[in-house]
Design a protein around this motif. Structure first.
Motif, PDB file in Angstrom:
ATOM      1  N   ALA A 135       0.838  -1.208   0.000  1.00  0.00           N
ATOM      2  CA  ALA A 135       0.000   0.000   0.000  1.00  0.00           C
ATOM      3  C   ALA A 135       0.868   1.252   0.000  1.00  0.00           C
ATOM      4  N   HIS A 136       1.972   1.214   0.742  1.00  0.00           N
ATOM      5  CA  HIS A 136       2.904   2.355   0.770  1.00  0.00           C
ATOM      6  C   HIS A 136       3.483   2.587  -0.624  1.00  0.00           C
ATOM      7  N   PHE A 137       3.905   1.521  -1.292  1.00  0.00           N
ATOM      8  CA  PHE A 137       4.424   1.657  -2.662  1.00  0.00           C
ATOM      9  C   PHE A 137       3.359   2.265  -3.580  1.00  0.00           C
ATOM     10  N   LYS A 138       2.138   1.760  -3.514  1.00  0.00           N
ATOM     11  CA  LYS A 138       1.080   2.248  -4.403  1.00  0.00           C
ATOM     12  C   LYS A 138       0.739   3.710  -4.133  1.00  0.00           C
ATOM     13  N   GLU A 139       0.842   4.138  -2.892  1.00  0.00           N
ATOM     14  CA  GLU A 139       0.519   5.519  -2.544  1.00  0.00           C
ATOM     15  C   GLU A 139       1.690   6.470  -2.798  1.00  0.00           C
ATOM     16  N   ILE A 140       2.888   6.068  -2.436  1.00  0.00           N
ATOM     17  CA  ILE A 140       4.049   6.967  -2.456  1.00  0.00           C
ATOM     18  C   ILE A 140       4.950   6.735  -3.662  1.00  0.00           C
ATOM     19  N   ASP A 141       4.900   5.523  -4.256  1.00  0.00           N
ATOM     20  CA  ASP A 141       5.698   5.181  -5.436  1.00  0.00           C
ATOM     21  C   ASP A 141       7.185   4.978  -5.142  1.00  0.00           C
ATOM     22  N   HIS A 142       7.529   4.644  -3.912  1.00  0.00           N
ATOM     23  CA  HIS A 142       8.907   4.275  -3.595  1.00  0.00           C
ATOM     24  C   HIS A 142       9.100   2.824  -4.030  1.00  0.00           C
ATOM     25  N   PRO A 143      10.042   2.544  -4.942  1.00  0.00           N
ATOM     26  CA  PRO A 143      10.060   1.248  -5.624  1.00  0.00           C
ATOM     27  C   PRO A 143      10.667   0.061  -4.883  1.00  0.00           C
ATOM     28  N   VAL A 144      11.552   0.272  -3.905  1.00  0.00           N
ATOM     29  CA  VAL A 144      12.301  -0.857  -3.350  1.00  0.00           C
ATOM     30  C   VAL A 144      12.071  -1.016  -1.848  1.00  0.00           C
ATOM     31  N   VAL A 145      11.791  -2.251  -1.442  1.00  0.00           N
ATOM     32  CA  VAL A 145      11.712  -2.603  -0.031  1.00  0.00           C
ATOM     33  C   VAL A 145      12.746  -3.683   0.251  1.00  0.00           C
ATOM     34  N   ALA A 146      13.112  -3.781   1.518  1.00  0.00           N
ATOM     35  CA  ALA A 146      13.987  -4.853   1.984  1.00  0.00           C
ATOM     36  C   ALA A 146      13.255  -5.608   3.076  1.00  0.00           C
ATOM     37  N   SER A 147      13.589  -6.878   3.220  1.00  0.00           N
ATOM     38  CA  SER A 147      13.041  -7.620   4.341  1.00  0.00           C
ATOM     39  C   SER A 147      13.491  -6.942   5.624  1.00  0.00           C
TER      40      SER A 147
END
Length: 85
Positions: A56-68
């Motif tokens: 949801a954070h990616f879809k709202e803010i568009d920050h592309p990369v997450v880490a475990s």
């Protein structure tokens, strides 16, 4: 593992809520696994969790990369290129 420019150029900001998912902590929700946004440090729960707050954070803010954000795990995921690195 595949890689992309988003993953290789991602930062490693401090977690905004090191004790768990930011939204779940605010609402009293629960999570299965945690992911940290490598743009801003947002900690959100994975898609196996009820809230799916990392996506949801990616879809709202568009920050592309997450880490475990799980102990012992060392991987990154790019939402834009659908690759793990």
């Amino acid at each position: 593992m595949s890689t992309c420019a988003h993953i290789t150029q991602a930062q490693n900001p401090s977690p905004r809520t090191p004790e768990g998912c930011e939204e779940c902590l605010a609402t009293g929700g629960s999570w299965v696994h945690l992911r940290k946004c490598l743009s801003c440090g947002h900690v959100g729960c994975c898609d196996s969790s009820p809230g799916k707050h990392a996506t949801a954070h990616f879809k709202e803010i568009d920050h592309p990369v997450v880490a475990s954000f799980e102990p012992g795990e060392n991987w990154r995921w790019c939402y834009l290129d659908n690759v793990i690195g």
